[in-house]
Design a protein around this motif. Structure first.
Motif, mmCIF file in Angstrom:
data_model
loop_
_atom_site.group_PDB
_atom_site.id
_atom_site.type_symbol
_atom_site.label_atom_id
_atom_site.label_comp_id
_atom_site.label_asym_id
_atom_site.label_seq_id
_atom_site.Cartn_x
_atom_site.Cartn_y
_atom_site.Cartn_z
ATOM 1 N N PHE A 146 45.718 35.878 43.487
ATOM 2 C CA PHE A 146 44.923 37.005 43.976
ATOM 3 C C PHE A 146 44.190 36.590 45.243
ATOM 4 O O PHE A 146 43.031 36.196 45.198
ATOM 5 C CB PHE A 146 43.920 37.448 42.910
ATOM 6 N N MET A 187 47.981 43.214 43.384
ATOM 7 C CA MET A 187 47.565 42.209 44.363
ATOM 8 C C MET A 187 48.156 40.833 44.108
ATOM 9 O O MET A 187 47.838 39.884 44.800
ATOM 10 C CB MET A 187 46.049 42.151 44.399
ATOM 11 N N VAL A 188 49.003 40.715 43.095
ATOM 12 C CA VAL A 188 49.611 39.414 42.833
ATOM 13 C C VAL A 188 50.530 39.066 43.997
ATOM 14 O O VAL A 188 51.510 39.747 44.237
ATOM 15 C CB VAL A 188 50.409 39.403 41.514
ATOM 16 N N VAL A 217 37.265 35.585 42.722
ATOM 17 C CA VAL A 217 38.149 35.487 41.560
ATOM 18 C C VAL A 217 38.266 34.041 41.076
ATOM 19 O O VAL A 217 38.308 33.786 39.874
ATOM 20 C CB VAL A 217 39.535 36.084 41.855
ATOM 21 N N ALA A 258 41.296 40.479 37.516
ATOM 22 C CA ALA A 258 42.144 39.447 38.118
ATOM 23 C C ALA A 258 41.831 38.073 37.529
ATOM 24 O O ALA A 258 42.744 37.286 37.252
ATOM 25 C CB ALA A 258 41.963 39.439 39.635
ATOM 26 N N LEU A 303 41.765 41.352 47.354
ATOM 27 C CA LEU A 303 40.731 41.837 46.454
ATOM 28 C C LEU A 303 39.614 42.533 47.206
ATOM 29 O O LEU A 303 39.019 43.471 46.706
ATOM 30 C CB LEU A 303 40.175 40.692 45.611
ATOM 31 N N PRO A 345 44.777 45.442 39.683
ATOM 32 C CA PRO A 345 44.833 44.019 40.042
ATOM 33 C C PRO A 345 46.250 43.457 40.096
ATOM 34 O O PRO A 345 46.535 42.589 40.903
ATOM 35 C CB PRO A 345 44.012 43.350 38.939
ATOM 36 N N GLU A 404 38.080 42.322 40.350
ATOM 37 C CA GLU A 404 37.947 40.858 40.423
ATOM 38 C C GLU A 404 37.891 40.245 39.028
ATOM 39 O O GLU A 404 38.493 39.213 38.781
ATOM 40 C CB GLU A 404 36.680 40.458 41.208
#
Length: 191
Positions: free
Chosen positions: A166, A16-17, A134, A52, A171, A13, A49
């Motif tokens: 996110f 994906m920032v 999320v 996140a 995601l 996760p 998810e």
């Protein structure tokens, strides 16, 4: 800014920032703490998810700094501390030492206990019903697990911040079961 790393078969996760709500990059401490949260949630069987949503929740509580203390009106040294602001005066942090609460792994493990307990039932139910948004999961964290003052208002803001951190498209690519687009406005996160 994407941070590329992988955890298992799906991207971690943290990878994906895109950008946090108030900064364009995480410090090394914040990155390490987010990685601990992601690792422990994934190891506990939750998908990217949920990991996140936990990271977004910790961001909202402490900006991912493990030594932050709040609720100083109750005690000069503060009642709530750590990544998830565990309350040692009357909450999830009871029985924990200051050092325990400031330990990112112990703080996260205690939150995982809360998710598994009675307060986590709404969050687990949403997940079991297929909720993977999320923002909605972050709102459930806010209202069910963390329970700050003005929880409903904060849930809406934190859900929006989670989508900045996110993005749903990132995601969707990470989730082995796919990403289901949902909306707080549609009632998915309301009780």
């Amino acid at each position: 800014m994407a941070i590329f790393s992988h955890y298992g078969s799906a991207p971690h996760p943290l990878a994906m920032v895109a950008r946090s709500p108030s900064t364009t990059a995480l410090s090394p401490e914040q990155r390490a703490n987010a990685s601990i949260i992601a690792h422990l949630f994934t190891a506990a069987g939750w998908g990217p998810e949920m990991a996140a949503a936990a990271i977004a929740s910790a961001w909202a509580e402490s900006r991912l700094h493990s030594e932050i203390w709040g609720d100083k009106s109750s005690r000069p040294e503060g009642c709530s501390g750590g990544l998830f602001q565990l309350n040692r005066c009357a909450g999830a942090g009871m029985g924990m030492t200051r050092a325990d609460i400031e330990d990112p792994a112990l703080n996260t493990r205690r939150i995982l206990e809360e998710v598994a307990g009675s307060f986590g039932r709404p969050l687990r139910t949403a997940w079991a019903r297929g909720e993977r948004n999320v923002g909605t999961l972050t709102a459930f964290f806010t209202t069910s697990i963390l329970r700050p003052g003005n929880a409903a208002e904060r849930a809406l803001q934190r859900a929006a911040d989670a989508h900045v951190m996110f993005p749903p498209a990132a995601l969707a690519a990470a989730s082995p079961v796919g990403h289901r687009e949902g909306s707080m406005d549609a009632g998915a996160g309301r009780r």
